[in-house]
Design an enzyme around this catalytic site. Structure first.
Site, PDB file in Angstrom:
ATOM      1  N   SER A   1       0.811  -1.222   0.000  1.00  0.00           N
ATOM      2  CA  SER A   1       0.000   0.000   0.000  1.00  0.00           C
ATOM      3  C   SER A   1       0.844   1.272   0.000  1.00  0.00           C
ATOM      4  CB  SER A   1      -0.957  -0.019   1.189  1.00  0.00           C
ATOM      5  OG  SER A   1      -1.798   1.090   1.138  1.00  0.00           O
TER       6      SER A   1
ATOM      7  N   ASP B   1      -1.073   2.033  -3.786  1.00  0.00           N
ATOM      8  CA  ASP B   1      -1.881   0.956  -4.370  1.00  0.00           C
ATOM      9  C   ASP B   1      -3.289   1.405  -4.756  1.00  0.00           C
ATOM     10  OD1 ASP B   1      -2.809   1.087  -1.750  1.00  0.00           O
ATOM     11  OD2 ASP B   1      -3.399  -1.016  -1.763  1.00  0.00           O
TER      12      ASP B   1
ATOM     13  N   ASP C   1      -2.502   7.215  -3.294  1.00  0.00           N
ATOM     14  CA  ASP C   1      -1.485   6.478  -2.554  1.00  0.00           C
ATOM     15  C   ASP C   1      -0.958   5.383  -3.481  1.00  0.00           C
ATOM     16  OD1 ASP C   1      -3.449   4.489  -2.431  1.00  0.00           O
ATOM     17  OD2 ASP C   1      -2.827   3.834  -0.443  1.00  0.00           O
TER      18      ASP C   1
ATOM     19  N   ASP D   1      -5.995   2.715  -3.209  1.00  0.00           N
ATOM     20  CA  ASP D   1      -7.267   2.638  -2.490  1.00  0.00           C
ATOM     21  C   ASP D   1      -7.611   3.950  -1.786  1.00  0.00           C
ATOM     22  OD1 ASP D   1      -5.418   2.432  -0.483  1.00  0.00           O
ATOM     23  OD2 ASP D   1      -6.308   0.689   0.495  1.00  0.00           O
TER      24      ASP D   1
END
Ligand code: MG
Length: 442
Positions: free
Chosen positions: A94, A238, A236, A240
């Site tokens: 992430s 990744d 961000d 999400d």
């Protein structure tokens, strides 16, 4: 120690995660699920290719077919799993620094699996009772396109034609990672022009830190301030999450952003909302206006998702700007947030800054303090000091007086206390901050 943290397994290669672990993880996921195929996606970290290959070997050896979705945002992989009703694996850490990486399971409905599902996969990993296949029944690896269905699903939530007519001009920051394969396409579909920064794939994340904090995006902020864009979005790593800057380049408060989204969604459909105790009472005002309830949970996206499922909630959110629409996907998605932001601005015909100004001015201050004493002692000290306020312990200690609140929580990651103060009165926030700081240093 459990292997799965709040967001899968994370660590640094050959320190706390290894190729062997990735192989076992693939074997365990392949053993746990009965489905014949498992989707596999990854971000662009320097170790993602390696970890993807070992997870793939584990899946194949446990008898699964693998659908390789390539380098895409986590929510795109989640939507693919949901549409095809198959489980998946996402290789990502992430918004962690580039030396980190990790493994995330995607459940068949696209959501993060519940704790019991995760602990069962963990059990298979530790007891080693893996399914193993014969040489002549090994599965196939095929590629799948997750991008097109992802964009289609996002666009179902907005008025495409109305957005197209507005001809938005945006500044986008893809954090040198996954959203560079989706956000430019999404904007083209929505008739928007854009200038992109950090939109080349680079696993060292040279442009900025992967988490879109105000500090990490300060160069983007100065660029946005010196140029004319309708809005700026920073993803961000990744994909999400997304944060937004208004047309003047000012950062939009996440707490207010989710409130505006909730208002917009509730105009079309009614249902209850799920928010953590750290969100301000602005969301209660919006809920009141539409005659729906707000269910408060502890802080953290997984518990919000679980509660949304349990109560069949319409929408969840967090004060950092994360929006969750379970009918679309029970998890955050920066691409969806972006499309919703454009939908709101184009349908209301106002700049985003005017829309933010139009909601009651609830302020939320977040402060990190060192943890110098036992947390329970600190709690009772604060409870005594503010004995007239109404207390609840949904997460840490929250003290409420009209629509002002004090929330203190123990940090899960470091010896620190997280203090949240919210009110429409700046003076109230300043005074509580002074008092509590004094109380905790005595
Ligand atoms: Mg993320």
């Amino acid at each position: 120690m459990p292997l799965f943290g709040t967001n899968g397994i994370r660590g640094v290669l050959n320190e706390n995660i290894t190729p062997e672990l990735g192989y076992k993880f693939g074997m365990a996921v392949g053993t746990f699920y009965n489905d014949s195929s498992v989707a596999l996606a990854h971000d662009n970290r320097t170790t993602s290719h390696l970890l993807k290959n070992v997870a793939e070997a584990g899946l194949l050896n446990s008898g699964k077919n693998v659908i390789d979705l390539g380098m895409i945002p986590t929510p795109a992989a989640q939507i693919y799993c949901k549409l095809n009703k198959i489980p998946g694996i996402m290789i990502t850490a992430s918004h962690n620094p580039p030396n980190f990486n990790g493994f995330k399971v995607i459940a068949k409905d696209g959501s993060n699996p519940g704790k019991t599902e995760e602990s069962k996969i963990e059990e298979v990993m530790s007891n080693g009772n893996f399914n193993k296949i014969q040489w002549n029944s090994i599965g196939k690896v095929t590629t799948g396109d997750a991008v097109e269905p992802y964009l289609r699903e996002i666009i179902k939530n907005v008025k495409e034609e109305v957005i197209r007519q507005r001809h938005f001009k945006l500044l986008i920051d893809c954090a040198n990672s996954t959203t560079l394969v989706t956000t430019p396409l999404l904007l083209r579909r929505l008739g928007a022009d854009y200038v992109s920064v950090n939109a080349n794939s680079d696993g060292f994340f040279p442009g900025r830190g992967s988490e879109p904090t105000e500090e990490n995006i300060k160069n983007l902020i100065s660029f946005a301030r010196s140029t004319k864009f309708d809005m700026t979005v920073a993803h961000d790593g990744d994909g999400d999450r997304a944060v937004f800057l208004d047309e003047r380049g000012e950062m939009i408060d996440g707490d207010k952003f989710v409130a505006i989204v909730a208002d917009h969604i509730l105009e079309k459909k009614k249902g209850d909302l799920v928010f953590p105790v750290a969100s301000s009472f602005l969301i209660d005002k919006i809920a009141e206006k539409h005659g729906v309830k707000v269910i408060r949970t502890p802080v953290g996206a997984p518990v919000i998702s679980e509660t949304l499922t349990k109560i069949h909630g319409l929408m969840g959110g967090e004060e950092n700007g994360k929006v969750i629409l379970p009918e679309y996907l029970n998890g955050g998605d920066g691409g969806l947030s972006l499309a919703l932001a454009l939908d709101i601005v184009s349908s209301r015909g106002q700049d985003i800054s005017s829309l933010i100004k139009s909601v009651p001015d609830y302020r939320l201050r977040r402060i990190k303090l060192p943890l110098r004493a036992d947390f329970d002692e600190i709690k009772s000290k604060i409870k005594d000091q503010y004995s007239k306020m109404k207390a609840d312990e949904i997460d840490g200690l929250r003290l409420v007086e009209k629509d002002n609140f004090i929330l203190i929580r123990k940090s899960g990651t470091e010896p620190a206390i997280r203090l949240y103060l919210s009110s429409m009165n700046q003076e109230w926030i300043d005074s509580r901050e002074r008092e509590i700081k004094k109380l905790l240093t005595v």
